[in-house]
Scaffold this active site. Structure first.
Site, PDB file in Angstrom:
ATOM      1  N   GLN A   1      19.044 -29.214 -15.142  1.00 34.55           N
ATOM      2  CA  GLN A   1      17.776 -29.002 -14.435  1.00 34.55           C
ATOM      3  C   GLN A   1      17.285 -30.289 -13.778  1.00 34.55           C
ATOM      4  OE1 GLN A   1      15.772 -27.484 -17.880  1.00 34.55           O
ATOM      5  NE2 GLN A   1      16.469 -29.224 -19.093  1.00 34.55           N
TER       6      GLN A   1
ATOM      7  N   GLY B   1      21.010 -24.960 -28.673  1.00 28.69           N
ATOM      8  CA  GLY B   1      20.285 -24.381 -29.804  1.00 28.69           C
ATOM      9  C   GLY B   1      20.888 -23.062 -30.259  1.00 28.69           C
TER      10      GLY B   1
ATOM     11  N   ASP C   1      10.655 -24.145 -28.630  1.00 32.77           N
ATOM     12  CA  ASP C   1       9.779 -24.883 -27.711  1.00 32.77           C
ATOM     13  C   ASP C   1      10.492 -24.990 -26.364  1.00 32.77           C
ATOM     14  OD1 ASP C   1       7.991 -26.529 -26.506  1.00 32.77           O
ATOM     15  OD2 ASP C   1       8.326 -28.257 -27.810  1.00 32.77           O
ATOM     16  N   SER C   2      10.599 -23.862 -25.704  1.00 37.61           N
ATOM     17  CA  SER C   2      11.458 -23.808 -24.520  1.00 37.61           C
ATOM     18  C   SER C   2      10.637 -23.687 -23.246  1.00 37.61           C
ATOM     19  CB  SER C   2      12.359 -22.581 -24.606  1.00 37.61           C
ATOM     20  OG  SER C   2      11.605 -21.426 -24.307  1.00 37.61           O
TER      21      SER C   2
ATOM     22  N   ASP D   1      10.443 -21.441 -19.484  1.00 39.47           N
ATOM     23  CA  ASP D   1      10.276 -20.002 -19.242  1.00 39.47           C
ATOM     24  C   ASP D   1      11.615 -19.248 -19.344  1.00 39.47           C
ATOM     25  OD1 ASP D   1       7.499 -20.424 -18.493  1.00 39.47           O
ATOM     26  OD2 ASP D   1       8.293 -21.315 -16.678  1.00 39.47           O
TER      27      ASP D   1
HETATM   28  N1  AG3 Z   1       7.067 -25.642 -22.940  1.00 37.06           N
HETATM   29  C1  AG3 Z   1       6.869 -24.970 -21.724  1.00 37.06           C
HETATM   30  C2  AG3 Z   1       6.063 -23.752 -21.741  1.00 37.06           C
HETATM   31  C3  AG3 Z   1       6.242 -22.983 -20.474  1.00 37.06           C
HETATM   32  C4  AG3 Z   1       5.530 -23.524 -19.321  1.00 37.06           C
HETATM   33  N2  AG3 Z   1       5.751 -22.701 -18.184  1.00 37.06           N
HETATM   34  C5  AG3 Z   1       5.391 -23.012 -16.929  1.00 37.06           C
HETATM   35  N3  AG3 Z   1       4.752 -24.095 -16.684  1.00 37.06           N
HETATM   36  N4  AG3 Z   1       5.702 -22.176 -15.976  1.00 37.06           N
HETATM   37  C6  AG3 Z   1       7.407 -26.934 -22.636  1.00 37.06           C
HETATM   38  C7  AG3 Z   1       7.757 -27.844 -23.692  1.00 37.06           C
HETATM   39  C8  AG3 Z   1       6.655 -28.647 -24.203  1.00 37.06           C
HETATM   40  N5  AG3 Z   1       7.100 -29.346 -25.359  1.00 37.06           N
END
Ligand code: AG3
Length: 292
Positions: A43, A150, A167-168, A170
């Site tokens: 990414q 994972g 903790d991913s 989308d």
């Molecule tokens: N967790 C991301 C949640 C999703 C956010 N989505 C978005 N901005 N479209 C990220 C990891 C934080 N530790």
């Protein structure tokens, strides 16, 4: 109209805007300085300073976390499930390469192993260098970092963890498989008896279909499924949902002990009442998670 044009009141400068779903431009931040901008094997990883919202970390131009509201996400993703468990000793974080969840998990005195399993080593390296506001947990003695998939990790570690935190990003691109039935089945076997899982489960306002889909799958795999919410202005709509699921723990409060909250020190978002109140959902969200 030219192909891409924005209207509205915006002061001069370079802006970052998240355009996650169906052409809705979401929160916009004026950028002050780019600190990191690289394409990893998975990414686009970016870290930049903004005018009023502190340091921001994005993956594929989606807001992952930022200096001003990261606590509202990390405290809720971590403390709700850890305090729902009577004695969490082994915690697995899948994703979470910025370190915010690791930082919160290592605050619990019962935790002997807090393992982060992040697929993208570049995220962890960039976080160690630039995300001072989330990276403190990397130095904790109970922290272990695995750079790897994972999905493979849970498959190879049956009956191993008390709490698993997903903790991913989308459910599109690299994280899509972290919302699939096959993965949830492996997560279930990766838990020790009495184990609990929490996962970020998207915005009921902006991605209701994703929320519905995620919960229909969770209900197939886990006997006990609960949903809770947190207010996170940096994410689409600011109203964010999380799941708390288990094979054998029936409610978020059955093992709750407020003394354990005191041991966590000063928190910025979580208060003991939320172990119950965060699960009180608006009517439309109740319908979504029931699949209606
Ligand atoms: N967790 C991301 C949640 C999703 C956010 N989505 C978005 N901005 N479209 C990220 C990891 C934080 N530790």
């Amino acid at each position: 109209m030219t192909e891409s044009q924005a209207f509205g009141h915006m002061s001069k400068g370079i802006w970052w805007v998240e355009d996650y779903f169906s052409g809705r431009g979401l929160v916009a931040y004026q950028i002050e300085k780019f600190l990191f901008d690289e394409q990893s094997d998975y990414q686009r990883v970016r870290i930049f300073d903004t005018k009023d919202y502190g340091r921001v970390f994005t993956l594929d131009d989606l807001m992952m976390t930022n200096e001003l509201d990261e606590f509202a996400y990390h405290e809720m993703l971590v403390h709700i499930p850890l305090l729902a468990h009577p004695n969490p000793e082994k915690v697995l974080i899948i994703g979470g390469g910025d370190g915010g969840s690791l930082r919160e998990a290592t605050k619990h005195p019962s935790v002997k192993e807090a393992r982060l399993c992040e697929i993208d080593g570049m995220v962890v390296e960039a976080a160690k260098q630039y995300l001072h506001y989330t990276n403190a947990g990397f130095n904790h003695p109970s922290s272990i970092v695995t750079i790897g998939d994972g999905i493979e990790f849970v498959r190879q570690h049956p009956n191993s963890y008390d709490v698993i935190l997903i903790d991913s990003t989308d459910p599109v691109g690299p994280a899509e498989a972290l919302f699939a039935e096959a993965f949830y089945n492996d997560v279930l076997t990766c838990l020790r008896p009495g184990g609990i899982v929490a996962q970020q489960t998207e915005s009921p306002y902006f991605t209701p279909q994703s929320v519905k889909m995620i919960y229909s799958i969770l209900h197939k795999v886990f006997p006990h499924v609960h949903t809770y919410m947190s207010m996170i202005p940096g994410y689409p709509s600011g109203a964010w949902s999380f799941s708390l699921v288990s094979k054998d723990v029936e409610t978020p409060t059955q093992h709750f002990n407020s003394q354990r909250v005191k041991a966590l020190g000063d928190l910025k978002y979580y208060v003991p009442e939320m172990q119950q109140s965060a699960f009180v959902l608006p009517a439309f969200v109740q319908k979504l998670v029931k699949g209606e």
